[in-house]
Design a protein around this motif. Sequence first.
Motif, PDB file in Angstrom:
ATOM      1  N   ILE A 129      66.666  68.857  17.336  1.00 57.41           N
ATOM      2  CA  ILE A 129      65.603  67.993  17.056  1.00 57.41           C
ATOM      3  C   ILE A 129      64.390  68.523  16.899  1.00 57.41           C
ATOM      4  O   ILE A 129      63.419  68.519  16.069  1.00 57.41           O
ATOM      5  N   SER A 130      63.887  69.051  18.089  1.00 56.98           N
ATOM      6  CA  SER A 130      62.488  69.352  18.341  1.00 56.98           C
ATOM      7  C   SER A 130      62.122  70.587  17.413  1.00 56.98           C
ATOM      8  O   SER A 130      61.210  70.652  16.694  1.00 56.98           O
ATOM      9  N   TYR A 131      63.178  71.514  17.178  1.00 59.54           N
ATOM     10  CA  TYR A 131      62.987  72.557  16.317  1.00 59.54           C
ATOM     11  C   TYR A 131      62.697  72.242  14.950  1.00 59.54           C
ATOM     12  O   TYR A 131      62.011  72.722  14.469  1.00 59.54           O
ATOM     13  N   THR A 132      63.668  71.324  14.643  1.00 56.39           N
ATOM     14  CA  THR A 132      63.530  70.784  12.915  1.00 56.39           C
ATOM     15  C   THR A 132      62.251  70.278  12.858  1.00 56.39           C
ATOM     16  O   THR A 132      61.489  70.362  11.911  1.00 56.39           O
ATOM     17  N   LEU A 133      61.744  69.524  13.928  1.00 59.52           N
ATOM     18  CA  LEU A 133      60.221  68.822  13.968  1.00 59.52           C
ATOM     19  C   LEU A 133      59.185  69.849  13.754  1.00 59.52           C
ATOM     20  O   LEU A 133      58.422  69.954  12.828  1.00 59.52           O
ATOM     21  N   ALA A 134      59.312  70.766  14.519  1.00 63.93           N
ATOM     22  CA  ALA A 134      58.281  71.912  14.636  1.00 63.93           C
ATOM     23  C   ALA A 134      58.405  72.659  13.249  1.00 63.93           C
ATOM     24  O   ALA A 134      57.338  73.053  12.891  1.00 63.93           O
ATOM     25  N   ALA A 135      59.602  73.097  12.629  1.00 64.65           N
ATOM     26  CA  ALA A 135      59.875  73.848  11.546  1.00 64.65           C
ATOM     27  C   ALA A 135      58.975  72.910  10.507  1.00 64.65           C
ATOM     28  O   ALA A 135      58.339  73.504   9.705  1.00 64.65           O
ATOM     29  N   ARG A 136      59.375  71.581  10.411  1.00 62.43           N
ATOM     30  CA  ARG A 136      58.632  70.690   9.323  1.00 62.43           C
ATOM     31  C   ARG A 136      57.147  70.714   9.520  1.00 62.43           C
ATOM     32  O   ARG A 136      56.446  70.941   8.446  1.00 62.43           O
ATOM     33  N   LEU A 137      56.747  70.708  10.728  1.00 64.73           N
ATOM     34  CA  LEU A 137      55.260  70.718  10.929  1.00 64.73           C
ATOM     35  C   LEU A 137      54.768  71.839  10.354  1.00 64.73           C
ATOM     36  O   LEU A 137      53.730  72.077   9.599  1.00 64.73           O
ATOM     37  N   PHE A 138      55.372  73.041  10.712  1.00 65.90           N
ATOM     38  CA  PHE A 138      54.931  74.493  10.292  1.00 65.90           C
ATOM     39  C   PHE A 138      54.811  74.454   8.556  1.00 65.90           C
ATOM     40  O   PHE A 138      53.986  74.971   8.061  1.00 65.90           O
ATOM     41  N   LEU A 139      56.030  73.865   8.136  1.00 63.04           N
ATOM     42  CA  LEU A 139      55.966  73.898   6.617  1.00 63.04           C
ATOM     43  C   LEU A 139      54.918  72.991   6.034  1.00 63.04           C
ATOM     44  O   LEU A 139      54.360  73.515   4.786  1.00 63.04           O
ATOM     45  N   ILE A 140      54.523  72.015   6.729  1.00 61.70           N
ATOM     46  CA  ILE A 140      53.542  71.204   6.200  1.00 61.70           C
ATOM     47  C   ILE A 140      52.181  72.104   6.247  1.00 61.70           C
ATOM     48  O   ILE A 140      51.384  71.877   5.397  1.00 61.70           O
ATOM     49  N   ALA A 141      51.917  72.592   7.405  1.00 57.52           N
ATOM     50  CA  ALA A 141      50.644  73.603   7.768  1.00 57.52           C
ATOM     51  C   ALA A 141      50.573  74.549   6.620  1.00 57.52           C
ATOM     52  O   ALA A 141      49.618  75.000   6.168  1.00 57.52           O
ATOM     53  N   MET A 142      51.640  75.178   6.288  1.00 62.82           N
ATOM     54  CA  MET A 142      51.914  76.168   5.357  1.00 62.82           C
ATOM     55  C   MET A 142      51.485  75.520   3.897  1.00 62.82           C
ATOM     56  O   MET A 142      51.132  76.278   2.803  1.00 62.82           O
ATOM     57  N   ALA A 143      51.720  74.258   3.605  1.00 61.32           N
ATOM     58  CA  ALA A 143      51.603  73.907   2.354  1.00 61.32           C
ATOM     59  C   ALA A 143      49.929  73.528   2.231  1.00 61.32           C
ATOM     60  O   ALA A 143      49.907  73.284   0.966  1.00 61.32           O
ATOM     61  N   PRO A 191      65.621  70.664   6.296  1.00 57.78           N
ATOM     62  CA  PRO A 191      65.496  69.239   6.633  1.00 57.78           C
ATOM     63  C   PRO A 191      65.836  68.880   7.921  1.00 57.78           C
ATOM     64  O   PRO A 191      66.331  69.670   8.469  1.00 57.78           O
ATOM     65  N   ILE A 192      65.063  67.649   8.169  1.00 55.20           N
ATOM     66  CA  ILE A 192      65.263  67.094   9.595  1.00 55.20           C
ATOM     67  C   ILE A 192      66.540  66.527   9.897  1.00 55.20           C
ATOM     68  O   ILE A 192      66.800  65.335   9.555  1.00 55.20           O
ATOM     69  N   ARG A 193      67.580  67.583  10.244  1.00 56.50           N
ATOM     70  CA  ARG A 193      68.897  66.987  10.342  1.00 56.50           C
ATOM     71  C   ARG A 193      69.777  67.961  11.275  1.00 56.50           C
ATOM     72  O   ARG A 193      69.490  69.085  11.409  1.00 56.50           O
ATOM     73  N   THR A 194      70.303  67.277  12.183  1.00 58.33           N
ATOM     74  CA  THR A 194      71.239  68.020  13.193  1.00 58.33           C
ATOM     75  C   THR A 194      72.679  67.616  13.223  1.00 58.33           C
ATOM     76  O   THR A 194      72.768  66.386  12.924  1.00 58.33           O
ATOM     77  N   SER A 195      73.488  67.994  13.391  1.00 59.03           N
ATOM     78  CA  SER A 195      75.040  67.826  13.743  1.00 59.03           C
ATOM     79  C   SER A 195      75.779  68.506  14.677  1.00 59.03           C
ATOM     80  O   SER A 195      75.265  69.542  15.087  1.00 59.03           O
ATOM     81  N   PHE A 196      76.758  67.894  15.113  1.00 57.72           N
ATOM     82  CA  PHE A 196      77.662  68.343  16.217  1.00 57.72           C
ATOM     83  C   PHE A 196      78.625  69.308  15.450  1.00 57.72           C
ATOM     84  O   PHE A 196      79.460  68.775  14.745  1.00 57.72           O
ATOM     85  N   ASP A 197      78.827  70.661  16.068  1.00 58.07           N
ATOM     86  CA  ASP A 197      79.897  71.210  15.359  1.00 58.07           C
ATOM     87  C   ASP A 197      81.060  71.060  16.347  1.00 58.07           C
ATOM     88  O   ASP A 197      81.153  71.952  17.412  1.00 58.07           O
ATOM     89  N   PRO A 198      82.238  70.634  15.865  1.00 59.50           N
ATOM     90  CA  PRO A 198      83.167  70.622  17.029  1.00 59.50           C
ATOM     91  C   PRO A 198      84.171  71.663  17.206  1.00 59.50           C
ATOM     92  O   PRO A 198      84.696  71.747  18.025  1.00 59.50           O
ATOM     93  N   GLU A 199      84.193  72.595  16.285  1.00 58.89           N
ATOM     94  CA  GLU A 199      84.937  73.938  16.314  1.00 58.89           C
ATOM     95  C   GLU A 199      83.817  74.877  17.511  1.00 58.89           C
ATOM     96  O   GLU A 199      84.786  75.352  18.215  1.00 58.89           O
ATOM     97  N   LEU A 200      82.726  74.731  17.265  1.00 63.40           N
ATOM     98  CA  LEU A 200      82.064  75.608  18.264  1.00 63.40           C
ATOM     99  C   LEU A 200      81.119  74.878  19.484  1.00 63.40           C
ATOM    100  O   LEU A 200      80.902  75.243  20.520  1.00 63.40           O
ATOM    101  N   LYS A 201      81.489  73.469  19.340  1.00 65.06           N
ATOM    102  CA  LYS A 201      80.944  72.604  20.490  1.00 65.06           C
ATOM    103  C   LYS A 201      79.141  72.891  20.883  1.00 65.06           C
ATOM    104  O   LYS A 201      78.921  73.084  21.748  1.00 65.06           O
ATOM    105  N   VAL A 202      78.585  73.104  19.817  1.00 62.72           N
ATOM    106  CA  VAL A 202      77.259  72.929  19.757  1.00 62.72           C
ATOM    107  C   VAL A 202      76.512  72.100  18.724  1.00 62.72           C
ATOM    108  O   VAL A 202      77.294  71.790  17.756  1.00 62.72           O
TER     109      VAL A 202
END
Length: 410
Positions: free
Chosen positions: A288-302, A228-239
């Motif tokens: 965000i860039s990674y999730t968008l690139a991954a989504r584009l790859f999935l579309i290309a594979m579909a 999914p195109i989703r990112t969140s901040f992990d307060p435990e690991l601070k990433v």
Amino acid sequence: MANGEFDIVLWGATGAVGRRAAYHLAHRTSRSDIRCALGGRDAEKLKRVRDDLGPAGSHLEIVVGDSKDREFLASLAGRSRVICSTVGPFALYGSELVEACAKAGTHYCDLTGEPYWMRQMIDAHQAEAQRSGARIVHSCGHDSIPSDLGVLFLQKAAIERFGSPCRDVRIRITKFRGGFSGGTAASFVYAMEEGPKNPTIGKLMADPYALNPAGERDGPDGPDLMMPIRTSFDPELKVWTKPYFMAPMNAKTVRRSNALLRYLYGKDFRYKESDTSRPGIRGWFGAISYTLAARLFLIAMALPFTRAYLRKNVLPKSGEGPGAEVRERGTYEMIAIGAHANGQVIRATIVGRGDPGVESTSRMLVEAALCLAEDDIAVGGGFWTPASALGSLLRERVTAHAGLSFELME
Ligand SMILES: NC(=O)c1ccc[n+]([C@@H]2O[C@H](COP(=O)([O-])OP(=O)(O)OC[C@H]3O[C@@H](n4cnc5c(N)ncnc54)[C@H](OP(=O)(O)O)[C@@H]3O)[C@@H](O)[C@H]2O)c1
């Protein structure tokens, strides 16, 4: 249980993972009296794999046959105590072998990451495997041993420390260096080709409890979404976090383990796996860039045209995988974070040395096969997960011989 001419047959010893598994099997068994064979469809290729192993491989027998030949597979299962298989995509080439093992009482492990196929196999052969005593354990590679054994390790520590398991466990992938092989690419391509023809594949992939036993397919986790195109901040690991490709697969295995372990982790157990990016704005942008690139790859594979192009020109072919340097320098690290109902948190690191896709995977597969062949396993026949069937016996083996470590963090 078949008595067996062979203690372990490595089925598919000529592929990218198979050749490395042959190497590890040879070195792990050359000084023992365990009887092993390399199996596949091409006698000359198999002999070359054995010759390349030098003196360490001289004790290995060779068996030749086709993965679609039911008669041959029934005879092979009858002659073997354990068969471990790398012949995938498993949905294409694996069903007849699982059927033969379930019938003959031959223990079996493999590398599948195809939940829709696992569901089919469980439904078709669970009763037969329970009757014959065959222990069938799917997903004995990087998907899903580190996650599955990592959660078991963390939850046992939580029970010891707090008296009960953590209700919520997250795994964060904090390091991942390595490549992937032609068979992994072929399995992905196969799933993308079959998905539109068979809507059950997508439905099962999204169902978080798809691998749980009948009547136990509900719980607090939401659908397993593919990148999914989703990112969140992990307060435990601070990433910043980003979706992890194999999360839907690993998570289903972990949840099935919980069910098969009679809800050792609790009925309200929640589980999630994510990859991580760096902290700060650069980390957010990277995620965000990674999730968008991954989504584009999935579309290309579909899309059939781009899929054919990528398959021909970009993805590795059958038998191809990362070279020796990538395999040896590869590594991965995961942090498992358990949140307990009492408000406390417990963390563990799971570290693997060697490229996850081939080197580490091939070692883990061999250790799972040795575990099935040599260890005193508490459960009887049926379809199990690595954690529910092999648990700490396998953890000790992969720690001692496959370059993994599981450690609680202070
Ligand atoms: N769980 C994980 O973490 C993980 C990691 C890596 C890979 N995998 C999975 O493991 C599988 C193998 O990957 P790979 O890269 O090693 O694949 P590969 O290089 O394509 O090897 C496939 C093997 O299957 C054999 N084979 C194919 N068709 C056969 C048939 N009809 N009868 C007998 N043998 C047959 C091939 O024999 P030939 O050499 O004669 O063609 C080869 O030995 C894939 O399904 C992949 O998705 C899982």
